[in-house]
Design a protein around this motif. Structure first.
Motif, PDB file in Angstrom:
ATOM      1  N   ALA A 135     -19.383  24.310 -61.499  1.00  0.00           N
ATOM      2  CA  ALA A 135     -20.307  25.064 -62.348  1.00  0.00           C
ATOM      3  C   ALA A 135     -21.070  26.130 -61.568  1.00  0.00           C
ATOM      4  O   ALA A 135     -21.386  27.199 -62.101  1.00  0.00           O
ATOM      5  CB  ALA A 135     -21.294  24.106 -63.017  1.00  0.00           C
ATOM      6  N   ASP A 136     -21.407  25.849 -60.308  1.00  0.00           N
ATOM      7  CA  ASP A 136     -22.146  26.799 -59.451  1.00  0.00           C
ATOM      8  C   ASP A 136     -23.463  27.244 -60.093  1.00  0.00           C
ATOM      9  O   ASP A 136     -23.885  28.391 -59.934  1.00  0.00           O
ATOM     10  CB  ASP A 136     -21.294  28.026 -59.127  1.00  0.00           C
ATOM     11  N   LEU A 137     -24.117  26.314 -60.781  1.00  0.00           N
ATOM     12  CA  LEU A 137     -25.344  26.644 -61.518  1.00  0.00           C
ATOM     13  C   LEU A 137     -26.598  26.021 -60.911  1.00  0.00           C
ATOM     14  O   LEU A 137     -27.662  26.045 -61.535  1.00  0.00           O
ATOM     15  CB  LEU A 137     -25.214  26.185 -62.973  1.00  0.00           C
ATOM     16  N   ARG A 138     -26.513  25.464 -59.715  1.00  0.00           N
ATOM     17  CA  ARG A 138     -27.713  24.900 -59.095  1.00  0.00           C
ATOM     18  C   ARG A 138     -28.719  26.016 -58.818  1.00  0.00           C
ATOM     19  O   ARG A 138     -28.341  27.147 -58.507  1.00  0.00           O
ATOM     20  CB  ARG A 138     -27.363  24.195 -57.789  1.00  0.00           C
ATOM     21  N   ASP A 139     -29.985  25.679 -58.916  1.00  0.00           N
ATOM     22  CA  ASP A 139     -31.021  26.661 -58.597  1.00  0.00           C
ATOM     23  C   ASP A 139     -31.194  26.781 -57.090  1.00  0.00           C
ATOM     24  O   ASP A 139     -31.610  27.819 -56.586  1.00  0.00           O
ATOM     25  CB  ASP A 139     -32.348  26.283 -59.259  1.00  0.00           C
ATOM     26  N   ASP A 140     -30.889  25.709 -56.380  1.00  0.00           N
ATOM     27  CA  ASP A 140     -30.855  25.761 -54.917  1.00  0.00           C
ATOM     28  C   ASP A 140     -29.901  24.692 -54.421  1.00  0.00           C
ATOM     29  O   ASP A 140     -29.585  23.731 -55.127  1.00  0.00           O
ATOM     30  CB  ASP A 140     -32.249  25.564 -54.312  1.00  0.00           C
ATOM     31  N   TYR A 141     -29.435  24.849 -53.191  1.00  0.00           N
ATOM     32  CA  TYR A 141     -28.614  23.832 -52.556  1.00  0.00           C
ATOM     33  C   TYR A 141     -29.264  23.477 -51.227  1.00  0.00           C
ATOM     34  O   TYR A 141     -29.382  24.342 -50.342  1.00  0.00           O
ATOM     35  CB  TYR A 141     -27.180  24.325 -52.344  1.00  0.00           C
ATOM     36  N   LEU A 142     -29.753  22.261 -51.109  1.00  0.00           N
ATOM     37  CA  LEU A 142     -30.502  21.814 -49.934  1.00  0.00           C
ATOM     38  C   LEU A 142     -31.662  22.763 -49.624  1.00  0.00           C
ATOM     39  O   LEU A 142     -31.956  23.060 -48.470  1.00  0.00           O
ATOM     40  CB  LEU A 142     -29.568  21.682 -48.722  1.00  0.00           C
TER      41      LEU A 142
END
Length: 282
Positions: A135-142
């Motif tokens: 999806a690539d819809l995260r608001d941030d990753y780590l």
């Protein structure tokens, strides 16, 4: 006037001034969350592309009949993600200013953001069609807002609700799918409904971003984040031909990591997909 690359992708050896489509590489993978290596995709694809023919029996078209320019790879800063994105944005802006259509070879999926920044500036009514396993819809990753896991959320920041159409999605956090229900259109697992989206978007400017891991790993194992349950090669080609009916003002193909498939089969798949995309656009 831009000079063409010394080693070009198959059939993309025309001069800049006479070409409608401009191919270029964005060899960047600094935010890859699992296995890096996509920075080597564009140069590997150029070399391996000569194992194919310029003619496509799928479309009865030949790259030799069209004028396509390959400008080579951008020099991107691996220590500063924003600088890398700015370089992609600048090159894409140049291509658009000359009334040509950019086709970018990634790299990881975050490179899409640099191109979309430029394309959305020229086309404020931009819509995005997105093929991917993730999806690539995260608001941030780590804690990082810029990542190949956040790229479509960052694209949404630019173009807003109701303009992103995702297909083939089969991976992501629960929160991504929940957030996506209110902001994007997501078709999980396959391309069902693509024909209706193509009809809906007729006449609108569209950016098409293709993450090759939408393909099943049995077809395309050479990627950093393989996800079982993907589409077949023929299903992808048919979907590309449907999308090509739209007013495509920019495209990218990304997430080939050649080192994870020493047979070269994944690179051959990527090259053939790019050939078919270029012919469908031409």
């Amino acid at each position: 006037m831009l000079n063409k690359n010394i080693e070009t992708f198959l059939g993309c050896d025309n001069e800049y001034g006479e070409s409608d489509i401009v191919v270029f590489g964005a060899p960047f993978d600094s935010t890859t969350s699992f296995r890096p290596g996509t920075r080597f995709a564009s140069r590997t694809m150029r070399g391996e592309s000569y194992g194919l023919e310029t003619y496509s029996p799928y479309q009865d078209k030949d790259l030799e009949d069209y004028s396509i320019f390959d400008g080579g790879d951008l020099e991107l800063c691996f220590g500063d993600t924003e600088k890398a994105l700015a370089a992609i944005e600048s090159y894409t802006t140049r291509v658009l200013r000359d009334n040509k259509r950019p086709v970018m070879i990634g790299g990881e999926h975050l490179v899409t953001l640099g191109a979309v920044r430029a394309v959305a500036r020229k086309y404020p009514e931009l819509h995005v069609v997105h093929f991917d396993a993730h999806a690539d819809l995260r608001d941030d990753y780590l804690g990082a807002p810029l990542s190949h896991a956040t790229v479509l959320h960052r694209v949404w920041d630019i173009i807003g609700d109701g303009r992103i159409y995702q297909f083939g999605i089969r991976s992501g956090e629960r929160s991504e799918f929940q957030w996506g229900k209110d902001h994007v259109t997501t078709q999980k697992f396959n391309f069902k409904g693509l024909a209706e989206v193509v009809e809906k978007l007729q006449g609108k400017p569209v950016y098409f971003t293709l993450d090759l891991d939408v393909l099943d790993p049995s077809v395309f194992p050479g990627t950093g984040t393989p996800e079982p349950g993907g589409v077949s090669f023929i299903e992808l080609l048919e979907a590309i031909q449907q999308v090509s009916q739209l007013n495509l003002v920019g495209c990218d193909i990304n997430e080939l990591s050649p080192v994870y498939d020493q047979s070269g089969a994944s690179t051959a798949v990527a090259c053939k997909v790019l050939r078919e995309l270029l012919l469908a656009m031409a």
